[in-house]
Design a protein around this motif. Structure first.
Motif, PDB file in Angstrom:
ATOM      1  N   MET A   1       0.834  -1.200   0.000  1.00 42.18           N
ATOM      2  CA  MET A   1       0.000   0.000   0.000  1.00 42.18           C
ATOM      3  C   MET A   1       0.869   1.250   0.000  1.00 42.18           C
ATOM      4  N   PHE A   2       1.916   1.202   0.804  1.00 42.23           N
ATOM      5  CA  PHE A   2       2.816   2.355   0.918  1.00 42.23           C
ATOM      6  C   PHE A   2       3.526   2.593  -0.417  1.00 42.23           C
ATOM      7  N   PHE A   3       3.983   1.484  -1.057  1.00 46.65           N
ATOM      8  CA  PHE A   3       4.684   1.603  -2.325  1.00 46.65           C
ATOM      9  C   PHE A   3       3.742   2.131  -3.416  1.00 46.65           C
ATOM     10  N   LYS A   4       2.505   1.647  -3.412  1.00 44.74           N
ATOM     11  CA  LYS A   4       1.544   2.072  -4.423  1.00 44.74           C
ATOM     12  C   LYS A   4       1.279   3.569  -4.333  1.00 44.74           C
ATOM     13  N   ARG A   5       1.335   4.088  -3.097  1.00 44.65           N
ATOM     14  CA  ARG A   5       1.081   5.518  -2.911  1.00 44.65           C
ATOM     15  C   ARG A   5       2.124   6.351  -3.654  1.00 44.65           C
ATOM     16  N   PHE A   6       3.385   5.896  -3.642  1.00 49.09           N
ATOM     17  CA  PHE A   6       4.433   6.617  -4.345  1.00 49.09           C
ATOM     18  C   PHE A   6       4.282   6.463  -5.858  1.00 49.09           C
ATOM     19  N   ARG A   7       3.785   5.294  -6.286  1.00 48.27           N
ATOM     20  CA  ARG A   7       3.598   5.086  -7.705  1.00 48.27           C
ATOM     21  C   ARG A   7       2.509   6.003  -8.259  1.00 48.27           C
ATOM     22  N   LYS A   8       1.463   6.186  -7.483  1.00 49.32           N
ATOM     23  CA  LYS A   8       0.369   7.043  -7.932  1.00 49.32           C
ATOM     24  C   LYS A   8       0.761   8.502  -7.874  1.00 49.32           C
TER      25      LYS A   8
ATOM     26  N   GLN B   1       3.762  10.747  -8.307  1.00 46.44           N
ATOM     27  CA  GLN B   1       5.146  10.869  -8.726  1.00 46.44           C
ATOM     28  C   GLN B   1       5.823  11.966  -7.919  1.00 46.44           C
ATOM     29  N   PRO B   2       6.967  11.680  -7.311  1.00 44.47           N
ATOM     30  CA  PRO B   2       7.663  12.692  -6.499  1.00 44.47           C
ATOM     31  C   PRO B   2       7.994  13.921  -7.335  1.00 44.47           C
ATOM     32  N   THR B   3       7.959  15.073  -6.684  1.00 47.98           N
ATOM     33  CA  THR B   3       8.300  16.323  -7.364  1.00 47.98           C
ATOM     34  C   THR B   3       9.417  17.064  -6.642  1.00 47.98           C
ATOM     35  N   THR B   4       9.455  16.999  -5.330  1.00 45.43           N
ATOM     36  CA  THR B   4      10.497  17.682  -4.575  1.00 45.43           C
ATOM     37  C   THR B   4      11.632  16.718  -4.257  1.00 45.43           C
ATOM     38  N   ASP B   5      12.774  17.281  -3.902  1.00 43.11           N
ATOM     39  CA  ASP B   5      13.905  16.430  -3.517  1.00 43.11           C
ATOM     40  C   ASP B   5      13.538  15.544  -2.332  1.00 43.11           C
ATOM     41  N   ALA B   6      12.849  16.131  -1.367  1.00 45.24           N
ATOM     42  CA  ALA B   6      12.481  15.374  -0.171  1.00 45.24           C
ATOM     43  C   ALA B   6      11.580  14.206  -0.515  1.00 45.24           C
ATOM     44  N   GLU B   7      10.661  14.408  -1.458  1.00 45.50           N
ATOM     45  CA  GLU B   7       9.766  13.327  -1.865  1.00 45.50           C
ATOM     46  C   GLU B   7      10.534  12.224  -2.597  1.00 45.50           C
ATOM     47  N   PHE B   8      11.473  12.620  -3.444  1.00 46.14           N
ATOM     48  CA  PHE B   8      12.301  11.635  -4.136  1.00 46.14           C
ATOM     49  C   PHE B   8      13.122  10.816  -3.143  1.00 46.14           C
ATOM     50  N   VAL B   9      13.704  11.499  -2.156  1.00 49.26           N
ATOM     51  CA  VAL B   9      14.511  10.805  -1.153  1.00 49.26           C
ATOM     52  C   VAL B   9      13.661   9.799  -0.389  1.00 49.26           C
TER      53      VAL B   9
END
Length: 202
Positions: free
Chosen positions: A1-8, A10-18
């Protein structure tokens, strides 16, 4: 569930990518994040290494290092953290280079070299006396600064003979100076370099 949240989302900030990379280990995410800052990494590497190809290689090596390091460390500000990682990597490369230069200098104090030189064997030892990591960058900058104020003939001969480990004959061939001039430029260049570095030692 946690992984799917990132897939839906897409990170935009550096912090989100990290956060996404640390959660998933997805190299595509890390690659996308790193690509944002590759110009910064290259600029830092070139500042210290002063060589285009070495800097490009360092950029690739640093990405491989991040694959592991970024999952081990808590990173609040990725850009500044990456800058420090790149800087420290380059300083370690320069530390290794300094050891090689020291070995080259010591090797070239054998009798066959000393016969033509009046300076003591430790004439350039000031370059490598202080191995304290905290002083490494200062010492390297001090050496670069002193090299830059040498007359161009002396600077070129010093770089070829010590840093590139060329022979007297090679230096003469590449510069167009005769052997007597090469030895004179080396002797005077070493003396001036030593004086400059001792003057700016603090």
């Amino acid at each position: 569930m946690f992984f799917k949240r990132f897939r839906k989302h897409q990170p935009t900030t550096d912090a989100e990518f990290v956060a996404a990379y640390q959660a998933t280990g997805d190299l595509e995410l890390l690659g996308a994040l790193y690509e944002r800052h590759m110009e910064l990494v290259y600029a830092v590497c070139f500042k210290y290494l002063r060589d285009e190809e070495e800097s490009k290689d360092a950029v690739m090596q640093l990405f491989e290092q991040l694959v592991i390091d970024l999952r081990r460390h808590e990173v609040q500000h990725f850009r500044s953290w990456l800058h420090s990682i790149a800087r420290n990597y380059c300083l370690m490369q320069l530390r290794s280079r300094r050891v090689q230069v020291e070995e080259s200098i010591m090797a070239r104090q054998r009798p066959e070299y000393e016969a033509d030189d009046d300076l003591p064997a430790d004439a350039l030892q000031v370059i490598t006396d202080d191995d304290d990591a905290l002083d490494l960058e200062h010492n390297l900058n001090r050496m670069d600064g002193c090299l830059s104020v040498l007359p161009p003939e002396q600077k070129r001969c010093i770089e070829l003979f010590y840093l590139e480990q060329k022979s007297y004959a090679d230096v003469a061939d590449q510069t167009g100076y005769d052997l007597k001039q090469v030895k004179s430029y080396l002797q005077n260049g070493r003396r001036n370099l030593k004086i400059c570095m001792e003057k700016h030692h603090d």
